[in-house]
Structures are given as C-alpha cells and as structure tokens.
Design a protein around this motif. Structure first.
Motif, PDB file in Angstrom:
ATOM      1  N   LYS A  65       0.868  -1.177   0.000  1.00 50.44           N
ATOM      2  CA  LYS A  65       0.000   0.000   0.000  1.00 50.44           C
ATOM      3  C   LYS A  65       0.903   1.224   0.000  1.00 50.44           C
ATOM      4  O   LYS A  65       1.840   1.298   0.798  1.00 50.44           O
ATOM      5  N   GLN A  66       0.612   2.146  -0.836  1.00 50.91           N
ATOM      6  CA  GLN A  66       1.535   3.278  -1.005  1.00 50.91           C
ATOM      7  C   GLN A  66       1.799   4.045   0.283  1.00 50.91           C
ATOM      8  O   GLN A  66       2.871   4.592   0.483  1.00 50.91           O
ATOM      9  N   GLU A  67       0.813   4.084   1.164  1.00 52.67           N
ATOM     10  CA  GLU A  67       1.000   4.823   2.418  1.00 52.67           C
ATOM     11  C   GLU A  67       2.098   4.225   3.306  1.00 52.67           C
ATOM     12  O   GLU A  67       2.583   4.876   4.224  1.00 52.67           O
ATOM     13  N   PHE A  68       2.492   2.977   3.028  1.00 53.82           N
ATOM     14  CA  PHE A  68       3.525   2.322   3.847  1.00 53.82           C
ATOM     15  C   PHE A  68       4.909   2.378   3.204  1.00 53.82           C
ATOM     16  O   PHE A  68       5.843   1.737   3.674  1.00 53.82           O
ATOM     17  N   ARG A  69       5.015   3.138   2.156  1.00 53.78           N
ATOM     18  CA  ARG A  69       6.243   3.159   1.390  1.00 53.78           C
ATOM     19  C   ARG A  69       7.496   3.457   2.221  1.00 53.78           C
ATOM     20  O   ARG A  69       8.556   2.892   1.994  1.00 53.78           O
ATOM     21  N   HIS A  70       7.383   4.341   3.172  1.00 54.26           N
ATOM     22  CA  HIS A  70       8.543   4.734   3.985  1.00 54.26           C
ATOM     23  C   HIS A  70       8.922   3.675   5.012  1.00 54.26           C
ATOM     24  O   HIS A  70       9.933   3.813   5.696  1.00 54.26           O
ATOM     25  N   LEU A  71       8.108   2.629   5.143  1.00 48.40           N
ATOM     26  CA  LEU A  71       8.341   1.623   6.185  1.00 48.40           C
ATOM     27  C   LEU A  71       9.005   0.357   5.659  1.00 48.40           C
ATOM     28  O   LEU A  71       9.368  -0.512   6.436  1.00 48.40           O
ATOM     29  N   VAL A  72       9.143   0.244   4.369  1.00 52.10           N
ATOM     30  CA  VAL A  72       9.678  -0.998   3.812  1.00 52.10           C
ATOM     31  C   VAL A  72      11.161  -0.861   3.464  1.00 52.10           C
ATOM     32  O   VAL A  72      11.709   0.231   3.397  1.00 52.10           O
ATOM     33  N   ARG A  73      11.786  -2.017   3.284  1.00 49.34           N
ATOM     34  CA  ARG A  73      13.206  -2.042   2.909  1.00 49.34           C
ATOM     35  C   ARG A  73      13.396  -3.031   1.769  1.00 49.34           C
ATOM     36  O   ARG A  73      12.501  -3.806   1.460  1.00 49.34           O
ATOM     37  N   ASP A  74      14.567  -3.014   1.176  1.00 45.77           N
ATOM     38  CA  ASP A  74      14.887  -3.991   0.142  1.00 45.77           C
ATOM     39  C   ASP A  74      15.092  -5.359   0.790  1.00 45.77           C
ATOM     40  O   ASP A  74      15.518  -5.439   1.938  1.00 45.77           O
ATOM     41  N   PRO A  75      14.818  -6.433   0.034  1.00 41.87           N
ATOM     42  CA  PRO A  75      15.061  -7.770   0.584  1.00 41.87           C
ATOM     43  C   PRO A  75      16.559  -8.001   0.801  1.00 41.87           C
ATOM     44  O   PRO A  75      17.387  -7.469   0.058  1.00 41.87           O
ATOM     45  N   ILE A  76      16.878  -8.768   1.822  1.00 39.39           N
ATOM     46  CA  ILE A  76      18.276  -9.119   2.072  1.00 39.39           C
ATOM     47  C   ILE A  76      18.582 -10.458   1.412  1.00 39.39           C
ATOM     48  O   ILE A  76      17.669 -11.199   1.026  1.00 39.39           O
ATOM     49  N   GLU A  77      19.853 -10.737   1.308  1.00 46.56           N
ATOM     50  CA  GLU A  77      20.340 -11.932   0.622  1.00 46.56           C
ATOM     51  C   GLU A  77      19.568 -13.195   0.991  1.00 46.56           C
ATOM     52  O   GLU A  77      19.107 -13.948   0.139  1.00 46.56           O
ATOM     53  N   GLU A  78      19.409 -13.455   2.279  1.00 48.91           N
ATOM     54  CA  GLU A  78      18.799 -14.717   2.710  1.00 48.91           C
ATOM     55  C   GLU A  78      17.291 -14.775   2.455  1.00 48.91           C
ATOM     56  O   GLU A  78      16.673 -15.810   2.627  1.00 48.91           O
ATOM     57  N   GLU A  79      16.695 -13.686   2.022  1.00 50.37           N
ATOM     58  CA  GLU A  79      15.260 -13.669   1.705  1.00 50.37           C
ATOM     59  C   GLU A  79      14.979 -13.883   0.221  1.00 50.37           C
ATOM     60  O   GLU A  79      13.821 -14.023  -0.173  1.00 50.37           O
ATOM     61  N   LEU A  80      16.008 -13.899  -0.600  1.00 52.41           N
ATOM     62  CA  LEU A  80      15.808 -14.079  -2.034  1.00 52.41           C
ATOM     63  C   LEU A  80      15.374 -15.509  -2.331  1.00 52.41           C
ATOM     64  O   LEU A  80      15.895 -16.456  -1.739  1.00 52.41           O
ATOM     65  N   PRO A  81      14.395 -15.692  -3.243  1.00 54.12           N
ATOM     66  CA  PRO A  81      13.909 -17.048  -3.553  1.00 54.12           C
ATOM     67  C   PRO A  81      15.027 -18.005  -3.937  1.00 54.12           C
ATOM     68  O   PRO A  81      14.995 -19.176  -3.546  1.00 54.12           O
ATOM     69  N   GLU A  82      16.037 -17.529  -4.677  1.00 55.60           N
ATOM     70  CA  GLU A  82      17.099 -18.447  -5.099  1.00 55.60           C
ATOM     71  C   GLU A  82      17.928 -18.957  -3.925  1.00 55.60           C
ATOM     72  O   GLU A  82      18.642 -19.944  -4.048  1.00 55.60           O
ATOM     73  N   ASN A  83      17.833 -18.298  -2.792  1.00 59.43           N
ATOM     74  CA  ASN A  83      18.564 -18.754  -1.613  1.00 59.43           C
ATOM     75  C   ASN A  83      17.696 -19.572  -0.664  1.00 59.43           C
ATOM     76  O   ASN A  83      18.119 -19.912   0.441  1.00 59.43           O
ATOM     77  N   ASN A  84      16.462 -19.863  -1.084  1.00 53.77           N
ATOM     78  CA  ASN A  84      15.541 -20.613  -0.224  1.00 53.77           C
ATOM     79  C   ASN A  84      14.937 -21.813  -0.941  1.00 53.77           C
ATOM     80  O   ASN A  84      13.865 -22.271  -0.593  1.00 53.77           O
ATOM     81  N   MET A  85      15.599 -22.288  -1.946  1.00 52.16           N
ATOM     82  CA  MET A  85      15.093 -23.451  -2.677  1.00 52.16           C
ATOM     83  C   MET A  85      15.422 -24.734  -1.904  1.00 52.16           C
ATOM     84  O   MET A  85      16.511 -24.865  -1.365  1.00 52.16           O
ATOM     85  N   GLY A  86      14.481 -25.656  -1.943  1.00 51.05           N
ATOM     86  CA  GLY A  86      14.714 -26.947  -1.295  1.00 51.05           C
ATOM     87  C   GLY A  86      14.707 -26.807   0.176  1.00 51.05           C
ATOM     88  O   GLY A  86      15.552 -27.200   0.896  1.00 51.05           O
TER      89      GLY A  86
END
Ligand SMILES: [Zn+2]
Length: 86
Positions: A65-86
């Motif tokens: 939701k656009q109103e929450f824009r200032h509250l979010v951050r970029d994903p970190i390495e360990e949150e990327l799908p390619e690092n959570n397979m299997g």
C-alpha cells in the motif's frame, strides 16, 4: 533456518518456526493473514486490501500500500527465492 515465502512480494521474510504467524513483511508491509491468503480476491482482515491488489501494488510501487512506502526495505540476501530453494 527455514523461512516462509511472503504471498505478496514472494521474498522469504518469515521464520516458519513460529507457530502462529502474525507478522508484517519488512519488504512489502503485507500482514500475514491465512484467511486472506485463501481468498486472494477478497478485501478482508488486517490489511484492508485484497492479496491480489496488494501484489499489484507491490509490482507497481514496491510496497503493498503506497502509504507504507517509507516503512519498507529492500530484501536481504537470505530472503531471495534463489537462496531458499529446497
Ligand atoms: Zn512481502
């Protein structure tokens, strides 16, 4: 540690070892809501927006939701799908 995938932004932002997931995604600010996840077209629960609408917003704005824009951050390495397979 096993993580769970956020249904909105698809990053692995939640520690699935928690028995009850009551968490807000740091990356898109979606609040985990199992009922909303079952009914992605319905505007129900704490998010006050449907999951499908939230996903659309994330694609456009990088936040559920656009109103929450200032509250979010970029994903970190360990949150990327390619690092959570299997
Ligand atoms: Zn998310």
């Amino acid at each position: 540690m096993k993580r769970q995938q956020c249904p909105c932004c698809d990053f692995y932002t939640v520690d699935s070892e928690d028995e009850v997931i009551v968490d807000i995604c740091d990356v898109c600010f979606w609040q985990y809501d199992l009922i909303a996840h079952e009914l992605p077209d319905k505007n129900i629960g704490a998010n006050h927006i449907s999951l499908n609408q939230a996903r659309e917003n994330y694609k456009l704005f990088g936040v559920c939701k656009q109103e929450f824009r200032h509250l979010v951050r970029d994903p970190i390495e360990e949150e990327l799908p390619e690092n959570n397979m299997g």
